[in-house]
Design a protein around this motif. Sequence first.
Motif, short mmCIF file in Angstrom:
data_model
loop_
_atom_site.label_atom_id
_atom_site.label_comp_id
_atom_site.label_asym_id
_atom_site.label_seq_id
_atom_site.Cartn_x
_atom_site.Cartn_y
_atom_site.Cartn_z
N ARG A 129 22.74 79.73 43.42
CA ARG A 129 21.84 80.49 42.70
C ARG A 129 21.13 81.40 43.92
O ARG A 129 21.22 81.46 45.06
CB ARG A 129 20.22 80.28 42.53
CG ARG A 129 20.53 78.59 41.75
CD ARG A 129 21.12 78.88 39.99
NE ARG A 129 20.63 77.06 39.96
CZ ARG A 129 20.46 76.73 38.98
NH1 ARG A 129 19.39 77.05 38.77
NH2 ARG A 129 20.51 75.47 38.51
N GLU A 130 20.55 82.68 43.30
CA GLU A 130 19.40 83.86 43.89
C GLU A 130 18.66 83.20 44.30
O GLU A 130 18.20 83.67 43.25
CB GLU A 130 19.90 85.37 42.48
CG GLU A 130 21.63 84.88 42.44
CD GLU A 130 21.74 86.30 42.99
OE1 GLU A 130 21.52 87.12 43.71
OE2 GLU A 130 23.36 85.42 43.90
N ASP A 156 27.02 84.06 36.56
CA ASP A 156 28.55 82.86 36.37
C ASP A 156 26.93 81.69 35.83
O ASP A 156 26.56 80.89 37.66
CB ASP A 156 28.78 82.39 37.71
CG ASP A 156 29.92 81.67 36.53
OD1 ASP A 156 29.94 80.82 36.22
OD2 ASP A 156 31.18 81.02 37.35
N VAL A 157 26.84 81.70 35.14
CA VAL A 157 26.08 80.21 34.28
C VAL A 157 26.57 78.92 35.30
O VAL A 157 25.59 78.19 34.84
CB VAL A 157 25.37 80.26 33.29
CG1 VAL A 157 24.42 81.98 33.54
CG2 VAL A 157 26.48 80.42 32.07
N HIS A 180 23.41 83.81 45.90
CA HIS A 180 24.41 82.55 46.17
C HIS A 180 25.25 82.60 45.46
O HIS A 180 26.86 82.20 45.11
CB HIS A 180 23.98 81.19 46.56
CG HIS A 180 24.58 80.35 47.69
ND1 HIS A 180 25.13 81.18 48.80
CD2 HIS A 180 25.37 79.24 47.80
CE1 HIS A 180 26.15 79.96 49.82
NE2 HIS A 180 25.64 79.17 48.98
N ASN A 181 24.82 83.33 44.38
CA ASN A 181 25.21 83.03 42.64
C ASN A 181 26.35 83.98 42.63
O ASN A 181 27.96 84.20 42.47
CB ASN A 181 24.66 83.02 41.79
CG ASN A 181 25.09 83.29 40.17
OD1 ASN A 181 25.29 83.98 39.39
ND2 ASN A 181 25.48 81.36 40.49
N LYS A 220 31.86 90.57 34.94
CA LYS A 220 31.82 89.03 34.73
C LYS A 220 30.80 88.17 34.95
O LYS A 220 30.80 87.34 34.76
CB LYS A 220 32.06 88.86 37.51
CG LYS A 220 31.12 87.54 37.53
CD LYS A 220 32.08 86.91 37.10
CE LYS A 220 32.04 84.87 37.44
NZ LYS A 220 33.32 84.47 37.52
N LYS A 221 29.76 89.42 34.64
CA LYS A 221 28.30 89.63 34.23
C LYS A 221 28.14 88.68 32.90
O LYS A 221 27.70 87.99 32.00
CB LYS A 221 27.44 90.33 34.33
CG LYS A 221 26.55 90.54 36.02
CD LYS A 221 25.49 91.76 35.91
CE LYS A 221 25.44 91.99 36.74
NZ LYS A 221 24.21 93.11 37.47
N GLU A 222 29.97 89.95 32.18
CA GLU A 222 29.64 90.31 30.51
C GLU A 222 30.06 88.55 30.16
O GLU A 222 30.17 87.36 29.24
CB GLU A 222 30.24 91.07 29.63
CG GLU A 222 29.77 92.32 29.66
CD GLU A 222 30.42 93.54 29.38
OE1 GLU A 222 31.54 93.00 29.55
OE2 GLU A 222 29.58 94.72 29.10
N LYS A 223 31.51 87.47 31.20
CA LYS A 223 31.58 87.03 30.73
C LYS A 223 31.16 85.51 30.72
O LYS A 223 31.42 84.54 29.95
CB LYS A 223 33.11 86.71 32.03
CG LYS A 223 33.83 85.64 31.23
CD LYS A 223 36.09 86.02 32.21
CE LYS A 223 36.16 85.19 32.03
NZ LYS A 223 38.12 85.02 32.61
N THR A 224 30.97 85.23 32.11
CA THR A 224 30.26 84.01 32.78
C THR A 224 28.43 84.26 32.60
O THR A 224 27.95 83.16 33.46
CB THR A 224 30.94 83.54 33.73
OG1 THR A 224 30.73 84.91 34.86
CG2 THR A 224 32.24 83.37 33.54
N GLY A 225 28.17 85.25 32.65
CA GLY A 225 26.67 85.18 32.55
C GLY A 225 25.53 84.85 31.87
O GLY A 225 26.23 84.45 30.73
N PRO A 226 24.81 84.65 32.54
CA PRO A 226 23.39 84.63 30.95
C PRO A 226 23.36 85.44 29.74
O PRO A 226 24.18 86.97 29.89
CB PRO A 226 22.26 84.48 31.12
CG PRO A 226 21.94 85.96 32.66
CD PRO A 226 23.23 85.49 33.16
#
Length: 306
Positions: A233-234, A227-228, A248-249, A298-304
């Motif tokens: 963060r990781e 989630d950007v 943590h992200n 989740k990665k596709e929706k809010t990731g980079p």
Amino acid sequence: MADVSKSKLPPPSNEPFKASIVWSNVIIFIFLHTGALYGLLIVGELQLYSFLFAMVYAFLGGLGTTAGAHRLWTHRSYRATKPLRFALMIFNSIAMQNSIYVWARDHRVHHKHTETSADPHNSRRGFFFAHMGWLLLKKHPDVAKYGKEIDLSDLENDRIVMLQNRHYVKFGLFFSLILPTVLPVALLGESAWNAYFSVGMLRYAFSLHSTWLVNSAAHMWGMRPYDVNINPRENYLVSWLAIGEGFHNYHHSFPYDYRTSEFGPSPLNITTCFIDICVWLGLASHCRRPTQEMIRRKKEKTGPPA
């Protein structure tokens, strides 16, 4: 876990707030860090077994925070038998980072109102504030206001949690400072002076800062693959120091996952290894986690962007 909010309130105000200093806490932390610094200067004088004892004792205290106050009692990400819950309460007393009840309350508010004026350690107020300054200053009024809306009934109905909460100071002082001084002297022939400052105060200060880095460094430096739109963060260094809490992200994206990481048990996530061993021993069960499909979406929706 029950819904953490009892009622709906408007968003936190985020108005500027000039906090007053809590001088009693400042004095306590000056005393602690002075003693820890001296403990660092003489740590080379410790016997080998005393040093190893300090490492193991710090690890147990860490589990009391990560597997106990955080993953079990704050997020209810797995279930634990009474013997395991009692052991984690004792380990949490070694950590002495507030009682489980207070720690979980603050952390639930942190998740519900991350990086707003209602967040107890709002990282938007700077690294030092998120790291330890929040413990040295009077809380923003929104922290108390929105904290009252958090459902803590599950904790209030837990006899082990409330036992520790009633006797927190006695539990903390005994398990975090007195016992790690007495045991190396009685069992290993260590000097009381070295044991108190190195095994006691230095170990305690190191454990505090390892946990505090989750609130500070892991909200400022690292990757955001899930989630950007949020700051957590990781941070692999934090994961190593805090035995698995630096992913943590991911954690803020899936706070109910008992692993706090997509990748599960690893040398960077010893807490998950511990919980998995407890499951194998029959001491823990009902470990919650999202499906791989949920993580992918989740990665596709809010990731980079790809």
